[in-house]
Write a protein that holds these residues in place. Structure first.
Motif: not given
Length: 311
Positions: A117-125, A197-216
């Motif tokens: 859910l965190l990945a879903v939110f960050c990507t769409n936010a 476009g959405d290509t960059y915003t999805y990329f940016a949101g998922m990258t920050m979500a992954v960084a937050g999840i794996l960084g705990h």
């Protein structure tokens, strides 16, 4: 003689077997296993990010509805969730420990649901708070810079090797995002010659979500997304079709004056125009980025004030 030789061979074999299960070597094995967990993250993290880039491109081409957009990141997060081998526990806030009679709560599978859910939110936010030249990349730069600062502060303040390694891996991902976004901002700033476009915003949101999840540090990551949370909550009636929602919820432009006028659409872009009056697109972007920076500063202040009391 044959029996004596066989006995010697059996003795040597048993000694080798005994050494294989030596408790001292077992701890070394656990350390090696811990070190082998991170290569799986090295594969899962870019896989999720690249998958999200592909879905963003599909969205740009096929004009995917908002309700479908909310589900796309959940598929991109699957490689990350499958490779995740970290803890699934949360630390109970100190004010609640007396009532719950525990300090740590193991969520099990629910923790992975939360990460999805965190990945879903960050990507769409990031995608929802957009539509102004420089805003998509600008908000990404502000948040990712805050993530970098937070990671460095945590590495310096901790002596735990696992904790430091998790934040170091988060830095590896985030610094690439910052570098790419800095170069892109030169072309995306007003007057923009590149539309991300959405290509960059999805990329940016998922990258920050992954960084937050794996960084705990998922809780801190959500605080960095405070502006996006406010925008999402304010946009809920339109996102879920409770009120009419156009494809692009943008303000109106007056060619004679070069100023933007806020529409009735429910997002921070139009809200800022209604609250602070008409302005140019560049001025609007600067105001929104200042607000984004203030939200990140509030996050650091809140962590400082609640340190030692909340957890």
């Amino acid at each position: 003689m044959v029996l004596i030789a066989a006995a010697r061979v059996a003795s040597k074999s048993s000694s080798r077997t005994a050494r294989a299960f030596n408790p001292a070597e077992l701890s070394s094995f656990k350390e090696k296993k811990r070190q082998l967990d991170f290569p799986r993250f090295y594969n899962a993290a870019p896989t999720s990010i690249l998958f999200m880039i592909l879905l963003g491109f599909v969205d740009d081409v096929l004009d995917v509805p908002w309700r479908v957009k909310l589900l796309l990141p959940s598929f991109a997060a699957l490689p990350l969730l499958m490779a995740y081998a970290g803890h699934t526990t949360i630390v109970i806030p100190k004010p609640l420990r007396a009532y719950l009679e525990m300090e740590v709560l193991d969520l099990g599978v629910l923790y992975k649901v939360y990460m999805g859910l965190l990945a879903v939110f960050c990507t769409n936010a990031v995608n929802i708070l957009a539509g102004v030249n420089g805003l998509d990349v600008g908000q990404t730069l502000v948040i990712s810079s805050a993530i970098l600062i937070h990671n460095m502060m945590q590495i310096v303040s901790s002596s735990d090797a696992d904790y430091q390694q998790a934040h170091a891996f988060s830095i590896y991902l985030t610094q690439l995002l910052v570098g790419a976004s800095l170069g892109l901002l030169c072309y995306n700033w007003y007057p923009s010659s590149v539309f991300v476009g959405d290509t960059y915003t999805y990329f940016a949101g998922m990258t920050m979500a992954v960084a937050g999840i794996l960084g705990h540090f998922s809780e801190t990551l959500l605080l960095f997304f405070l502006a996006q949370i406010i925008n999402f909550v304010y946009s809920i009636p339109q996102l879920f079709k409770w009120v009419p929602c156009p494809r692009h919820r943008l303000p109106s432009f007056e060619p004679k004056t070069g100023l933007l006028t806020g529409s009735k659409d429910m997002n921070l872009v139009n809200l800022f125009l209604r609250w602070f009056g008409r302005c140019t697109e560049q001025q609007l972007c600067i105001r929104l980025l200042i607000f984004q920076g203030l939200c990140s500063g509030f996050c650091f202040l809140l962590r400082f004030l609640m340190a030692g009391w909340y957890k």
